[in-house]
Design an enzyme around this catalytic site. Structure first.
Site, PDB file in Angstrom:
ATOM      1  N   GLY A  54       0.791  -1.226  -0.081  1.00 52.53           N
ATOM      2  CA  GLY A  54       0.074  -0.151   0.100  1.00 52.53           C
ATOM      3  C   GLY A  54       0.881   1.361   0.009  1.00 52.53           C
ATOM      4  CG  ASN A 197       2.540 -11.149  -9.942  1.00 49.17           C
ATOM      5  OD1 ASN A 197       1.599 -12.222 -10.143  1.00 49.17           O
ATOM      6  ND2 ASN A 197       3.329 -11.055  -8.949  1.00 49.17           N
ATOM      7  N   GLY A 238       6.310  -7.444 -20.517  1.00 48.96           N
ATOM      8  CA  GLY A 238       5.407  -6.458 -20.779  1.00 48.96           C
ATOM      9  C   GLY A 238       4.296  -6.625 -20.199  1.00 48.96           C
ATOM     10  CG  ASP A 265       3.969  -2.684  -4.859  1.00 45.62           C
ATOM     11  OD1 ASP A 265       2.853  -3.202  -4.779  1.00 45.62           O
ATOM     12  OD2 ASP A 265       4.668  -2.835  -3.816  1.00 45.62           O
TER      13      ASP A 265
END
Length: 314
Positions: A54, A197, A238, A265
């Site tokens: 976060g 991901n 990518g 992040d």
């Protein structure tokens, strides 16, 4: 536990991006390789740096130009005080980052090998104490936000409540579904942008993701579950984006990676900052990828995040 006090942001500082999520102190060890079970291995570096998915995403959004606020919890300890001071230095509003007197600040044990690959163990600490009531207390922030960003390092019921309240106020919602776990369809239906991901996409979609073709199949499954827009980040391969207009593959810019910690992040925060200022999706993808490409060439998580003026022009 501290009581949550409702917040009223000043009109001059209404946040464009509000991040609801984790704050950790990262304890980073550099090793030649990852040890096998039972092995003692000599490392060659150690650092203590601000982190947490976060907080990393909030820092990225702020450095990439978005007025940013954070909702979270810290412990009443040295790590907590250091992390709060860091938010102040980054210009991130942190009145909604509460202190849990009896809880320890979250920490992450990060091991980075000489191939720049990392493994991470997170001890949630006070992050596990973030409640829906804490989100309610930050209602004014959510009401003023253009985009609300969540991850999965705080309780799932809190994430769901934050997404519900953001939707109620007309904010765009972005969920970085990390760490990897299965999620209920009713939560995914609250998400405007899902960013994952390879391993996170596999956990949600139930199929392996190792290349753009497999990412495309995973996106189809995730959209069938109710995710309108899905971004799957593939590192050096990518990003594959599933949008209303169809599938798009945005190749990565080749770089010599030093440390991949926090790259995802960085992408999320940069992408969110671009969306919040009204950029086109293609521009937001470009800025997210460019920021992440710079970040992996530098050691650390937050320390590696670039500022907007460092991004290459298209």
């Amino acid at each position: 536990m501290t009581l949550a006090t409702p917040l009223t942001p000043s009109s001059s500082a209404a946040p464009e991006v509000v991040v609801v999520g984790s704050l950790n102190m990262d304890l980073v060890v550099r090793t030649p390789r990852h040890p096998v079970p039972g092995e003692t291995l000599l490392g060659h570096g150690f650092a203590t740096t601000p982190g947490g998915k976060g907080a990393n995403q909030a820092v990225a959004a702020a450095r990439l130009g978005a007025t940013t606020a954070m909702v979270g919890r810290l412990g009443d300890d040295a790590y907590g005080r250091a992390l709060r001071d860091n938010l102040t230095r980054e210009g991130i509003r942190h009145q909604a980052v509460l202190t849990s007197p009896a809880g320890a600040t979250g920490v992450a044990m990060i091991q980075v090998d000489d191939a720049s690959q990392n493994s991470i163990v997170v001890i949630p600490g006070s992050n596990a104490e973030l409640t829906p009531d804490d989100v309610e207390a930050a209602e004014a922030l959510l009401a003023s936000a253009k985009l609300v960003v969540c991850q999965l390092e705080v309780p799932l019921e809190t994430v769901r409540h934050a997404l519900e309240r953001a939707r109620a106020h007309g904010a765009t919602t972005l969920l970085n579904a990390a760490p990897a776990m299965a999620l209920p369809g009713e939560l995914l239906a609250l998400v405007d942008w899902l960013v994952v991901n390879e391993s996170e996409a596999e956990a949600l979609g139930g199929c392996p993701v190792a290349d753009p073709d497999q990412a495309a199949r995973a996106i189809a499954r995730l959209q069938a579950l109710g995710c309108r827009r899905v971004l799957i980040t593939l590192g050096a391969q990518g990003v594959v984006a599933g949008l209303e207009s169809g599938l798009h593959h945005a190749p990565a810019r080749p770089v010599a990676a030093v440390d991949t910690t926090g790259a995802g992040d960085t992408f999320v925060g940069a992408f969110a900052a671009a969306l919040a200022r009204g950029a086109e999706v293609a521009t937001a993808l470009h800025e997210g990828q460019a920021a992440a490409a710079i970040a992996v060439t530098r050691p650390g998580a937050q320390a590696a995040i670039p500022y907007r003026h460092e991004l290459p022009t298209r």
